[in-house]
Design a protein around this motif. Structure first.
Motif, mmCIF file in Angstrom:
data_model
loop_
_atom_site.group_PDB
_atom_site.id
_atom_site.type_symbol
_atom_site.label_atom_id
_atom_site.label_comp_id
_atom_site.label_asym_id
_atom_site.label_seq_id
_atom_site.Cartn_x
_atom_site.Cartn_y
_atom_site.Cartn_z
ATOM 1 N N TYR A 194 17.900 -18.404 11.744
ATOM 2 C CA TYR A 194 18.419 -19.758 11.930
ATOM 3 C C TYR A 194 17.305 -20.732 11.596
ATOM 4 O O TYR A 194 16.171 -20.546 12.023
ATOM 5 N N ILE A 195 17.624 -21.752 10.815
ATOM 6 C CA ILE A 195 16.628 -22.754 10.439
ATOM 7 C C ILE A 195 16.983 -24.056 11.152
ATOM 8 O O ILE A 195 18.139 -24.481 11.126
ATOM 9 N N GLU A 240 8.282 -28.568 21.486
ATOM 10 C CA GLU A 240 7.508 -27.343 21.295
ATOM 11 C C GLU A 240 8.492 -26.238 20.909
ATOM 12 O O GLU A 240 9.649 -26.229 21.349
ATOM 13 N N LEU A 241 8.052 -25.292 20.101
ATOM 14 C CA LEU A 241 8.948 -24.236 19.621
ATOM 15 C C LEU A 241 9.549 -23.422 20.761
ATOM 16 O O LEU A 241 10.747 -23.114 20.742
ATOM 17 N N LEU A 294 7.254 -21.175 13.069
ATOM 18 C CA LEU A 294 7.143 -22.384 12.270
ATOM 19 C C LEU A 294 7.132 -22.015 10.787
ATOM 20 O O LEU A 294 6.329 -21.193 10.351
ATOM 21 N N ILE A 295 8.024 -22.605 10.016
ATOM 22 C CA ILE A 295 8.054 -22.401 8.563
ATOM 23 C C ILE A 295 7.158 -23.433 7.897
ATOM 24 O O ILE A 295 6.369 -23.123 7.022
ATOM 25 N N TYR A 303 15.306 -26.390 3.310
ATOM 26 C CA TYR A 303 14.950 -25.014 3.654
ATOM 27 C C TYR A 303 16.180 -24.160 3.918
ATOM 28 O O TYR A 303 16.205 -22.979 3.565
ATOM 29 N N ILE A 304 17.214 -24.730 4.499
ATOM 30 C CA ILE A 304 18.452 -23.974 4.708
ATOM 31 C C ILE A 304 19.015 -23.537 3.369
ATOM 32 O O ILE A 304 19.402 -22.379 3.184
ATOM 33 N N GLU A 305 19.058 -24.455 2.421
ATOM 34 C CA GLU A 305 19.585 -24.121 1.099
ATOM 35 C C GLU A 305 18.737 -23.063 0.410
ATOM 36 O O GLU A 305 19.255 -22.134 -0.207
ATOM 37 N N GLU A 306 17.422 -23.186 0.529
ATOM 38 C CA GLU A 306 16.517 -22.210 -0.085
ATOM 39 C C GLU A 306 16.690 -20.826 0.549
ATOM 40 O O GLU A 306 16.824 -19.829 -0.151
ATOM 41 N N TYR A 307 16.709 -20.767 1.866
ATOM 42 C CA TYR A 307 16.819 -19.486 2.558
ATOM 43 C C TYR A 307 18.220 -18.891 2.429
ATOM 44 O O TYR A 307 18.382 -17.674 2.479
#
Length: 87
Positions: A2-3, A9-10, A37-38, A56-60
């Protein structure tokens, strides 16, 4: 996978997803999700942060396909798999 984007904080963000029944991460918590973290994209502008997230969603999505849990932004889940027929 999931992006997402966050100002938190993560660990805090992951805890939120794991406690929110509407989250796709919650629905997959039996798979013991982790968070990492990406890219760091500091921004005070939420729209700018969302644009980075969508990129990033589109890339992944191209690499991970249906394994990417993002339903609203994953182009493969929105529009189906691209037609790759050679002409």
């Amino acid at each position: 996978m999931y992006i997402g984007s966050t100002y938190e904080e993560l660990d805090t963000r992951l805890k939120w997803h794991l406690s929110n029944e509407k989250s796709s991460v919650f629905k997959n918590k039996d798979k013991e999700p982790k968070i990492e973290l990406i890219v760091s994209a500091p921004s005070k502008d939420k729209k700018n942060l969302e644009r980075v997230e969508i990129r990033y969603i589109e890339e992944y999505a191209l690499e991970y396909g249906d394994k990417l849990l993002n339903k609203n932004s994953n182009p493969l889940k929105k529009y189906g798999k691209p037609n790759r027929t050679k002409v």
